[in-house]
Every structure is written in C-alpha cells, then in structure tokens.
Scaffold this motif. Structure first.
Motif, mmCIF file in Angstrom:
data_model
loop_
_atom_site.group_PDB
_atom_site.id
_atom_site.type_symbol
_atom_site.label_atom_id
_atom_site.label_comp_id
_atom_site.label_asym_id
_atom_site.label_seq_id
_atom_site.Cartn_x
_atom_site.Cartn_y
_atom_site.Cartn_z
ATOM 1 N N MET A 36 9.742 42.301 -29.224
ATOM 2 C CA MET A 36 9.615 41.474 -28.017
ATOM 3 C C MET A 36 9.299 42.326 -26.789
ATOM 4 O O MET A 36 8.390 42.019 -26.009
ATOM 5 C CB MET A 36 10.914 40.699 -27.780
ATOM 6 N N PRO A 80 11.617 34.691 -21.963
ATOM 7 C CA PRO A 80 12.001 34.635 -23.382
ATOM 8 C C PRO A 80 12.585 35.947 -23.903
ATOM 9 O O PRO A 80 13.591 35.943 -24.628
ATOM 10 C CB PRO A 80 10.680 34.288 -24.081
ATOM 11 N N ALA A 81 11.968 37.075 -23.538
ATOM 12 C CA ALA A 81 12.496 38.367 -23.993
ATOM 13 C C ALA A 81 13.862 38.646 -23.375
ATOM 14 O O ALA A 81 14.776 39.147 -24.045
ATOM 15 C CB ALA A 81 11.514 39.479 -23.642
ATOM 16 N N TRP A 114 14.160 33.334 -28.568
ATOM 17 C CA TRP A 114 12.873 33.558 -27.902
ATOM 18 C C TRP A 114 12.050 32.270 -27.895
ATOM 19 O O TRP A 114 11.456 31.912 -26.873
ATOM 20 C CB TRP A 114 12.109 34.675 -28.616
ATOM 21 N N THR A 154 6.171 35.525 -20.037
ATOM 22 C CA THR A 154 6.813 36.004 -21.270
ATOM 23 C C THR A 154 8.061 36.839 -21.004
ATOM 24 O O THR A 154 8.741 37.241 -21.951
ATOM 25 C CB THR A 154 5.832 36.845 -22.105
ATOM 26 N N TRP A 208 0.650 36.942 -17.545
ATOM 27 C CA TRP A 208 1.207 37.001 -18.894
ATOM 28 C C TRP A 208 2.621 37.568 -18.853
ATOM 29 O O TRP A 208 3.526 37.073 -19.523
ATOM 30 C CB TRP A 208 0.325 37.877 -19.787
ATOM 31 N N SER A 209 2.803 38.628 -18.098
ATOM 32 C CA SER A 209 4.132 39.235 -17.987
ATOM 33 C C SER A 209 5.131 38.258 -17.394
ATOM 34 O O SER A 209 6.295 38.205 -17.807
ATOM 35 C CB SER A 209 4.063 40.498 -17.124
ATOM 36 N N TYR A 268 -2.872 30.752 -19.465
ATOM 37 C CA TYR A 268 -1.824 31.566 -20.080
ATOM 38 C C TYR A 268 -0.720 30.684 -20.664
ATOM 39 O O TYR A 268 -0.176 30.973 -21.730
ATOM 40 C CB TYR A 268 -1.233 32.527 -19.049
ATOM 41 N N CYS A 290 9.774 38.474 -11.691
ATOM 42 C CA CYS A 290 8.443 37.858 -11.743
ATOM 43 C C CYS A 290 7.755 37.885 -10.381
ATOM 44 O O CYS A 290 6.522 37.940 -10.296
ATOM 45 C CB CYS A 290 8.549 36.422 -12.245
ATOM 46 N N LEU A 327 0.476 30.460 -24.548
ATOM 47 C CA LEU A 327 1.867 30.564 -25.003
ATOM 48 C C LEU A 327 2.241 29.363 -25.863
ATOM 49 O O LEU A 327 2.918 29.504 -26.891
ATOM 50 C CB LEU A 327 2.801 30.671 -23.799
ATOM 51 N N GLN A 387 6.018 42.860 -24.428
ATOM 52 C CA GLN A 387 6.096 42.769 -22.972
ATOM 53 C C GLN A 387 5.509 44.019 -22.322
ATOM 54 O O GLN A 387 4.806 43.944 -21.307
ATOM 55 C CB GLN A 387 7.559 42.595 -22.548
ATOM 56 N N ALA A 406 10.864 30.313 -24.613
ATOM 57 C CA ALA A 406 9.416 30.165 -24.421
ATOM 58 C C ALA A 406 9.033 28.696 -24.247
ATOM 59 O O ALA A 406 8.182 28.359 -23.411
ATOM 60 C CB ALA A 406 8.671 30.772 -25.606
#
Length: 556
Positions: A525, A131-132, A176, A128, A124-125, A231, A117, A235, A529, A180
């Motif tokens: 998922m 969770p993926a 997920w 999320t 957004w990336s 964002y 990250c 979610l 992404q 999340a």
C-alpha cells in the motif's frame, strides 16, 4: 436541491453531519461492523472534516463529533458489555473508555489525511492516502490491543471475508477497500456540492500565463490538468477489479466424497442441558456424549469444558478419554482449565487443550490471549505458539483399498482457543498450512459469539484453512468455516456432526499472508503511495523544465 445543499453544507453542517454520523455509527460499529454503513460513516466524517478543518471553531466541532461517535459506539455495544465483567458499572466504564479511544483514533486519522492532502499536489496521492492510512492505523491497533482485531473498525459483514485478497494481505486489504469506497463517495458528494466550475490552473500555471517584463507576449500554452473526476473514476475501476472476481467465481466447498478429497466427519460435543441433572456438564457427561457421537472421527469439546485441580487429575481424565472414547481410532479434543504449581500464595490457572488418540495425548496448546479483566486476573497466558499434528486418518467404511490408497491419509491439524483468533498473527509460526484448526470457545452473549465466529472466518480465509468452532457459552455459535464452507451449525447447547471434504493430497504450502502477515499488505500500500508521490514530483519537475526551456529564447 439548492436549499438542501445550503442546509447541509453551509447553514447547519454541524447538526446535519454530527446527527448522520451518530446514526451511521450505531449501524456500522456494532459488535459485527458492517461494510456499507461503515463506508457511509467514513464518507460523512471526511466531508464534515473538510468543512470544519479550517474554521476558527474546528476544535469544538471535532470535540462534539468525538462525543457523538463515542456515545454511538457505547450504545451499540452496551448489551453484551453489561455482563462482561463483575458489575455493570465497571463494564460501562471500561466500554466507554474503549469507545472514546477508538473514536479519537478515527478522527485523528481523518484530520491527518485532511492536513496532508492540503500539501500534496498529486491528485492520485490525495485520493489514495486515506485508504493506506486507515488500513495502517488498524494494523497497529490490532497489534497492541489485548483483544486484537475486535478493537478495530474492520467490517466483517457486507463484504465477504473470504474474498481472494485476504489470502494475500489479510484484513488490511478489507480496510483499504472500505476506506477507498468512502473516498469515492466523498469525492462524488463533494463534486455534487461544488457543481461544475471552470477548470483553474494552480499557482505555478497561473504565473506562467504572462511572462514578466514582456507584456503582451503569451507564454506557451500550459497543458490542462487532468480533471479530478478521472482519478476518482480510476479508483472506482480499481475497486471493481478487486471485488468482481469473488462474485464471478465464488469458492465452493469440496465434496466429501470424490477422487480428490478425503471425507472427515467432525463433531462439536455440547451435552444438552435437559440431560444434565447436576448443573453444568462434567467429565462423565462429555465422555458419554462423545461416545454417542462415535460416527465422528474428530470430536471437539468447548473451551474450559472440564476443570482439574492437579496434574494427576488431568492425567487420569486423559486416560479415561483414551480408554472410553479414543481407543476406537477417534481423536478427542479436550479443552480444560487446570491449576498450575505455584510457590506463592496466589493460585494460578491456565486454559488449555489436548488432543487425545488411542495412544494418549498427541498435541497440546494453551491459550495465549486472555479476555481483559474477566480472565487476565484469574488465568495465566501462555507464550507457546500452536503446533501441527499430522492426523493419520484410517480408511472409513464404504471405501476399497484401491480407492483409499495408503493405509492412512495424513490430515494436518492445529488448535487455537477463542480470543486467540482475534490475533492476525495467531498461526504465523506454523511451518506449513493446516487442513483443519480445532477451535474450542466459550462466549457469554450471542452477539459476542457471532463476532468471534466472524473472527474465525477471517483467520480461516487468511491461511486458506478450515476451522471447527465449538462454542460452549450461553447462546454460543458453533460451526465450520473456511475453504468455501460457511456453516453456522447451532446456537446454544446441543451436539452436532458434519462431514467435510479435505483436499487430497493436501497442499500444505503456506499462503502469502502466513509468510508475511499484515506487513506485506502495508508495504505494498505504501509503496504504491510512494510511487504515486514520486510520479507527481517527477511530473512537476518536467513541467517546470519544459516551461523554462520554452521561455528561454523569449528572454534571450
């Protein structure tokens, strides 16, 4: 409030977060992992990971956190584990190794998320990714672990296992959702700690405020970036969208007696100990108890109900069951252990199941997943997948020929044994969806029995079927689950019967999960992404292009 912030996040983060994580892990990662404590645990781990990831003593802090999680998982499972293997010491060593491995996997996933990250520009990336990543990790672990989904930190309590998305994507969808939810809490708590700060432009935007070599000439106004809270709110809205339908329109069990259903009475045959004179129940005891439950059309014996030392002994027992019980259009599910022919000095046994009707055996299945150490050294696993038998159900009393229709109604059934239900791919080879899964089981502790019962619920939800779970172990849990039914009929010995409603005509089309397994959910998922990442790259490229186009005339 300021003192609390300073204590938790600045002065003593290690004491605060390690202690909280230890307590939450005790509650969350029990034999039946719970949704809400697990969400809070993941939030705590993510917050603490972000605090210590870039410090000089990050390794020491992560090591201490790993030890705390390992200790918590070991303590939460130590009760049933003590009697799992031959000696308590062996059980504790094996449990500690499993707990340490799982805890290391969890912290590695969080560390990868933090590092990845930090290099992503798309918010957004960033929110999320975890969770993926979390769902993917447990798919891999469940695939390679000898105990399947039992080795994962997937919640089985708090969030309904029959939520609609499990028929599409299986347990990874639950994972997920869990991750999340933890991201939403992490972001909210992080925003509370940081407080409201003026929006800052990133490096590219900051450089474009004043164009070099043209002092005093302001660059075109950069568009303010969307606040991160938007964002997070999006979610949160997605999570509500996914979960609300379950609570608005819950799946209800079909009535046994209606125009669109077929009534089927099933039984779990567990001879009560007070009737037995010579220790554990023998073949005669199960036959006698089955005859007593003659109101049931399908009778299931628990895992390893009887033992045979030869194929001839098994054939003779099947013939007795056929003559004494099944001859009146009953179907008896016999579960047994038998000796396999062997040329070597070691005697091999296997755990099997056979469904017997008035003509003899009509379906066989042999256990594929053995309990590590406890069974893997004494039994041989099978590699043959389950099959489907179409049970011809004759007209019961109380129906007329015009009401019943054909002479018989087809009920597709299959079978699987105990630990096989921890495998999310247990029924992927079936050509169609079964109406009923016969599931003999034998567990050694009530907590293990409850945990396996939850696994049966998950498999029933994934393939949209029903499971007749018959556990003959001490404190074993037995009942019916699936298609709106969630009944724990009994814990411990004692037979029971239940009349269920089977859809008529039965829709045997496979669910999306049966066709694609857990890989379908993972692909969606990561595709989601990827789309987010591509959108971020495209947005950055357009922004740079727009700035260059607007700055061009000034430079000219």
């Amino acid at each position: 409030m300021t003192n609390l912030k300073e204590t938790v996040f600045i002065s003593h983060p290690s004491i605060s977060f390690v202690g909280v994580s230890f307590v939450l892990c005790l509650l969350a990662v029990a034999p039946r992992p719970s949704f809400f404590p697990l969400v809070l645990l993941l939030s705590s781990l993510q917050l603490y990971g972000r605090i210590i990831a870039h410090r000089n003593n990050a390794f020491v802090n992560f090591r201490n956190l790993w030890l705390a999680l390992t200790s918590a998982v070991t303590l939460s499972h130590i009760g049933p584990a003590l009697t799992a293997l031959s000696t308590p010491s062996t059980s504790i060593i094996f449990l500690t190794l499993c707990a340490a491995t799982a805890s290391l996997i969890v912290l590695t996933a969080i560390f990868i998320d933090i590092k990845a990250c930090a290099k992503m520009k798309s918010q957004w990336s960033q929110i999320t990714l975890f969770p993926a990543l979390w769902a993917s990790v447990w798919v891999v672990i469940a695939r390679i672990s000898p105990v399947g989904r039992l080795a994962t930190w997937s919640p089985v309590r708090g969030l309904p296992p029959d939520i609609w998305i499990t028929r599409w994507f299986g347990v990874p969808a639950i994972d997920w959702l869990t991750a999340a939810c933890s991201v939403v809490i992490t972001e909210v708590v992080g925003d509370w700690f940081i407080g409201s700060a003026p929006a800052r432009l990133n490096g590219d935007d900051a450089d474009s405020i004043i164009i070099p070599d043209l002092p005093g000439v302001p660059a075109p106004k950069a568009k303010s970036p969307t606040p991160r809270s938007y964002y997070v709110l999006a979610l949160f809205g997605l999570l509500l969208t996914v979960t609300i339908p379950h609570y608005v329109s819950s799946t209800l069990p079909l009535p046994p007696y209606s125009k669109g259903t077929t009534p089927l009475t099933v039984a779990c045959v567990l001879p009560p100990f007070q009737r037995l004179k010579n220790g554990p129940p023998l073949l005669d005891d199960f036959i006698q108890e089955s005859r007593r439950l003659n109101q049931a059309k399908v009778l299931l014996w628990p895992e390893g109900a009887v033992r045979f030392d030869s194929f001839d002994a098994k054939a003779a027992a099947i013939e007795r069951v056929r003559k004494d019980v099944a001859f009146t259009n009953h179907f008896v599910g016999m579960s047994f252990e038998e000796v396999l022919p062997s040329n070597g000095s070691k005697t091999e046994r296997r755990n099997g199941f056979v469904l017997v009707d008035k003509h003899g055996p009509v379906m066989e299945y042999y256990k594929r997943h053995l309990v590590p150490v406890a069974e893997s050294f004494s039994l041989s696993p099978s590699t043959d997948p389950p099959t489907i038998f179409t049970l011809p159900l004759t007209m019961p009393k109380g129906f007329t020929r015009s009401e019943w229709g054909n002479e018989t109604r087809p009920i597709p059934v299959t079978a699987s044994i105990c630990l096989d239900f921890t495998d999310p791919y247990a029924f992927d080879s079936l050509p169609s969806k079964p109406a009923l899964i016969l599931a003999p089981a034998r567990t050694w502790d009530i907590s293990v029995g409850l945990s396996m019962f939850e696994q049966a619920k998950a498999r029933a939800a994934e393939i949209d079927s029903m499971v007749l779970w018959c556990d003959g172990g001490e404190g074993g849990v037995s009942g019916i689950v699936g298609r709106g039914v969630n009944e724990m009929m009994k814990a411990g010995p004692g037979s029971w019967t239940r009349t269920i409603g089977i859809q008529y005509p039965f829709d045997d089309r496979k669910t999306i999960f049966m066709d694609g397994g857990e890989s379908v959910g993972l692909m969606i998922m990561w595709a989601f992404q990827g789309v987010i990442w591509a959108g971020g790259v495209l947005s950055t490229w357009r922004k740079a292009r727009r700035v260059n186009e607007e700055a061009g005339p000034l430079l000219g």
